[in-house]
Write an enzyme that holds these catalytic residues in place. Structure first.
Site, PDB file in Angstrom:
ATOM      1  CE  LYS A 281      -4.206  -1.662   2.114  1.00 26.43           C
ATOM      2  NZ  LYS A 281      -4.669  -2.253   3.322  1.00 26.43           N
ATOM      3  NE  ARG A 323      14.847 -23.430 -43.765  1.00 26.55           N
ATOM      4  CZ  ARG A 323      14.859 -22.106 -43.774  1.00 26.55           C
ATOM      5  NH1 ARG A 323      13.751 -21.432 -44.030  1.00 26.55           N
ATOM      6  NH2 ARG A 323      15.972 -21.443 -43.551  1.00 26.55           N
ATOM      7  CD  GLU A 375      19.870 -22.957 -27.984  1.00 25.99           C
ATOM      8  OE1 GLU A 375      20.700 -22.942 -27.046  1.00 25.99           O
ATOM      9  OE2 GLU A 375      19.606 -23.987 -28.627  1.00 25.99           O
TER      10      GLU A 375
HETATM   11  C1  LIG Z   1      25.609 -19.360 -19.758  1.00 26.33           C
HETATM   12  C2  LIG Z   1      25.958 -19.687 -21.177  1.00 26.33           C
HETATM   13  C3  LIG Z   1      25.671 -20.933 -21.681  1.00 26.33           C
HETATM   14  C4  LIG Z   1      26.022 -21.259 -22.994  1.00 26.33           C
HETATM   15  N1  LIG Z   1      25.827 -22.545 -23.453  1.00 26.33           N
HETATM   16  C5  LIG Z   1      26.379 -22.900 -24.646  1.00 26.33           C
HETATM   17  C6  LIG Z   1      26.384 -24.267 -25.057  1.00 26.33           C
HETATM   18  O1  LIG Z   1      25.865 -25.158 -24.385  1.00 26.33           O
HETATM   19  N2  LIG Z   1      26.998 -24.587 -26.215  1.00 26.33           N
HETATM   20  C7  LIG Z   1      27.593 -23.655 -27.012  1.00 26.33           C
HETATM   21  O2  LIG Z   1      28.135 -24.019 -28.050  1.00 26.33           O
HETATM   22  N3  LIG Z   1      27.592 -22.353 -26.649  1.00 26.33           N
HETATM   23  C8  LIG Z   1      27.009 -21.954 -25.491  1.00 26.33           C
HETATM   24  N4  LIG Z   1      27.037 -20.636 -25.089  1.00 26.33           N
HETATM   25  C9  LIG Z   1      27.648 -19.637 -25.965  1.00 26.33           C
HETATM   26  C10 LIG Z   1      26.654 -18.667 -26.579  1.00 26.33           C
HETATM   27  O3  LIG Z   1      25.885 -19.323 -27.555  1.00 26.33           O
HETATM   28  C11 LIG Z   1      27.447 -17.479 -27.144  1.00 26.33           C
HETATM   29  O4  LIG Z   1      27.964 -16.774 -26.028  1.00 26.33           O
HETATM   30  C12 LIG Z   1      26.608 -16.597 -28.019  1.00 26.33           C
HETATM   31  O5  LIG Z   1      26.271 -17.247 -29.215  1.00 26.33           O
HETATM   32  C13 LIG Z   1      27.342 -15.287 -28.358  1.00 26.33           C
HETATM   33  O6  LIG Z   1      28.622 -15.525 -28.806  1.00 26.33           O
HETATM   34  P1  LIG Z   1      29.836 -14.715 -28.172  1.00 26.33           P
HETATM   35  O7  LIG Z   1      29.762 -14.825 -26.694  1.00 26.33           O
HETATM   36  O8  LIG Z   1      31.096 -15.190 -28.811  1.00 26.33           O
HETATM   37  O9  LIG Z   1      29.567 -13.221 -28.552  1.00 26.33           O
HETATM   38  P2  LIG Z   1      29.991 -12.534 -29.930  1.00 26.33           P
HETATM   39  O10 LIG Z   1      29.647 -13.412 -31.064  1.00 26.33           O
HETATM   40  O11 LIG Z   1      31.393 -12.080 -29.804  1.00 26.33           O
HETATM   41  O12 LIG Z   1      29.025 -11.259 -29.935  1.00 26.33           O
HETATM   42  C14 LIG Z   1      29.286 -10.106 -29.144  1.00 26.33           C
HETATM   43  C15 LIG Z   1      28.179  -9.092 -29.422  1.00 26.33           C
HETATM   44  O13 LIG Z   1      28.199  -8.713 -30.814  1.00 26.33           O
HETATM   45  C16 LIG Z   1      26.927  -8.951 -31.407  1.00 26.33           C
HETATM   46  N5  LIG Z   1      27.136  -9.418 -32.780  1.00 26.33           N
HETATM   47  C17 LIG Z   1      27.998 -10.377 -33.211  1.00 26.33           C
HETATM   48  N6  LIG Z   1      27.903 -10.516 -34.532  1.00 26.33           N
HETATM   49  C18 LIG Z   1      26.952  -9.657 -34.958  1.00 26.33           C
HETATM   50  C19 LIG Z   1      26.380  -9.343 -36.219  1.00 26.33           C
HETATM   51  N7  LIG Z   1      26.742  -9.981 -37.343  1.00 26.33           N
HETATM   52  N8  LIG Z   1      25.420  -8.380 -36.274  1.00 26.33           N
HETATM   53  C20 LIG Z   1      25.011  -7.736 -35.150  1.00 26.33           C
HETATM   54  N9  LIG Z   1      25.504  -8.007 -33.921  1.00 26.33           N
HETATM   55  C21 LIG Z   1      26.470  -8.947 -33.830  1.00 26.33           C
HETATM   56  C22 LIG Z   1      26.297 -10.056 -30.559  1.00 26.33           C
HETATM   57  O14 LIG Z   1      24.878 -10.039 -30.706  1.00 26.33           O
HETATM   58  C23 LIG Z   1      26.766  -9.663 -29.174  1.00 26.33           C
HETATM   59  O15 LIG Z   1      25.939  -8.636 -28.677  1.00 26.33           O
HETATM   60  C24 LIG Z   1      26.625 -20.279 -23.808  1.00 26.33           C
HETATM   61  C25 LIG Z   1      26.886 -18.998 -23.303  1.00 26.33           C
HETATM   62  C26 LIG Z   1      26.584 -18.706 -21.990  1.00 26.33           C
HETATM   63  C27 LIG Z   1      26.941 -17.329 -21.468  1.00 26.33           C
END
Ligand SMILES: Cc1cc2nc3c(=O)[nH]c(=O)nc-3n(C[C@H](O)[C@H](O)[C@H](O)COP(=O)(O)OP(=O)(O)OC[C@H]3O[C@@H](n4cnc5c(N)ncnc54)[C@H](O)[C@@H]3O)c2cc1C
Length: 395
Positions: A281, A323, A375
């Site tokens: 409240k 798809r 993902e």
């Molecule tokens: C808790 C956790 C669990 C995970 N689990 C898994 C797992 O089980 N298996 C696995 O394989 N991975 C896993 N990941 C990895 C995750 O999928 C990646 O961290 C994610 O895909 C981003 O990749 P990166 O961290 O290298 O960021 P980067 O690719 O370096 O991106 C950095 C930033 O730049 C932006 N960016 C990059 N490219 C572009 C573009 N072309 N246009 C616009 N923006 C862009 C991104 O959106 C982001 O904001 C996990 C990550 C975490 C933190």
């Protein structure tokens, strides 16, 4: 599960993608019968799964979620309980010991578990199938930039490289591993990579420390180093050179359940905020009677309902054998974004209490952030949606 069994399961799954659904799913899911019309009704079986997961989340996950968040301990008793209740491996084909359900049913279960705690839900979900080893310290969004190499030597492949952020990395018995197998540096991604099943206890594998993350803290995330790891050629998924397609195709199946997790979190944020707004409240009346607060709740309700529909559409499409890339990315992007908005709004409605760990919503805000990162990030989803949209427009 024996290595042979695991390989069989994964090979059946690889035919249509990682963490894919049973081919039987399309037959068992009532919603996809052609000509059956449009319906928001759940079947009795779906309702039963939903109710079981809901009861489990509310009675058994919520009471211990804060403790798991604090300690980061892996929630083994809850995973065992989920197994007993039949809430795990819903998407594994029945022939391999799973439930053979569709993505739609998996999403119903996931949303309910995530309502309890998305860290616990991720740990439960990740246990369905090993671990997905794709991301590396130098490449996440840009999957084609991964450097892990697989070199064929006789009847084996020798793998060298480093993976990062692998969910379930320290718990899984085996991994799906994506590695560059083509010696030609100019080979296109569609031919350059191979997917492997790798036993986690293979000589040469070093599993890193459990990472201390912002949220979903009881989920196990690790780096993994592969040094001269020998993998028999039988552990190649599908065929050499098609790994990129498998790794990318997997997302069509995994993004709807990940989005459902975000919806579960968003619904929890809405419920917590509503309960609090009815009780708290100010100026002589419950804060829900201040229009600014009730309109915030209305906005939150709109978002959670729409995100749920987006998830269900994405799941329905894949169960129908179509798809669903466009719908899966819309669901993932939208649900990830609104989970963050709702968690932040819930903190706002709780006022100072929202900022404190004695109340449930600050955890929701920390847990929500990852939905815009893993993902495929929020930005990558938009790239996919734009690409798919333009292709649809032109066709
Ligand atoms: C808790 C956790 C669990 C995970 N689990 C898994 C797992 O089980 N298996 C696995 O394989 N991975 C896993 N990941 C990895 C995750 O999928 C990646 O961290 C994610 O895909 C981003 O990749 P990166 O961290 O290298 O960021 P980067 O690719 O370096 O991106 C950095 C930033 O730049 C932006 N960016 C990059 N490219 C572009 C573009 N072309 N246009 C616009 N923006 C862009 C991104 O959106 C982001 O904001 C996990 C990550 C975490 C933190």
């Amino acid at each position: 599960m024996s290595a042979l069994r695991v390989t069989r399961v994964l090979q059946s799954i690889a035919q249509c993608g990682w963490r894919s659904q049973s081919s039987q799913a399309a037959q068992v899911s009532h919603q996809i019968k052609p000509g059956a019309g449009f319906s928001f009704e759940l079947s009795d079986e779906q309702r039963e799964f939903q109710a079981t997961a809901r009861k489990f989340a509310r009675e058994e996950i919520i009471p211990v979620a804060a403790q798991y968040d604090k300690t980061g301990e892996y929630p083994v008793p809850l995973i065992k309980r989920a197994w007993e209740l039949g809430l795990m491996n819903s998407h594994i084909p029945e022939s391999c010991g799973g439930l053979g359900l569709g993505t739609f049913e998996a999403c119903l279960i996931t949303e309910e578990l995530a309502y309890g705690c998305t860290g616990v839900q991720t740990a439960i979900e990740a246990n369905s199938l090993g671990a997905y080893c794709v991301t590396e310290p130098g490449a996440g969004s840009d999957v084609a930039g991964i450097k892990t190499r697989a070199e064929k030597k006789g009847d084996e492949y020798v793998i060298n490289g480093q993976k990062m952020w692998i969910t379930n990395g320290g718990k899984a018995n085996w991994y799906f591993l994506l590695a560059r197998s083509s010696p030609d540096p100019k080979a296109p991604a569609s031919k350059a990579f191979t997917g492997f099943i790798v036993e986690a206890d293979s000589p040469g594998i070093q599993i890193g420390r459990k990472e201390l993350n912002m949220g979903q803290r009881c989920s196990d995330t690790r780096g993994i180093v592969f040094e001269d790891v020998r993998v028999p050629k039988e552990n190649v998924l599908s065929a050499e050179g098609v790994g990129f397609k498998i790794a990318m195709g997997a997302f069509d199946k995994t993004r709807p359940p990940v989005a459902a997790g975000a919806v579960g979190l968003a619904q929890r944020a809405l419920d917590e905020a509503t309960r609090y707004a009815l009780e708290r409240k100010t100026f002589g009346k419950p804060i829900i009677e201040h229009q600014a607060v009730s309109f915030m709740l209305a906005e939150m309700a709109m978002k959670v309902e729409l995100a749920r529909l987006a998830c269900q559409r994405a799941a329905w499409e894949i169960d129908a054998g179509r798809r669903n890339t466009y719908f899966a990315s819309i669901a993932k992007a939208f649900a990830g974004d609104i989970a963050n908005q709702l968690a932040s709004d819930a903190v706002q409605i709780f006022g100072g209490n929202g900022f404190n760990s004695e109340y449930p919503v600050e955890k929701l805000m920390r847990d929500a952030k990852i939905y815009q990162i893993y993902e495929g990030t929020a930005q990558i989803q938009r790239l996919i949606i734009a690409r798919e949209h333009v292709a649809k427009f032109k066709s």
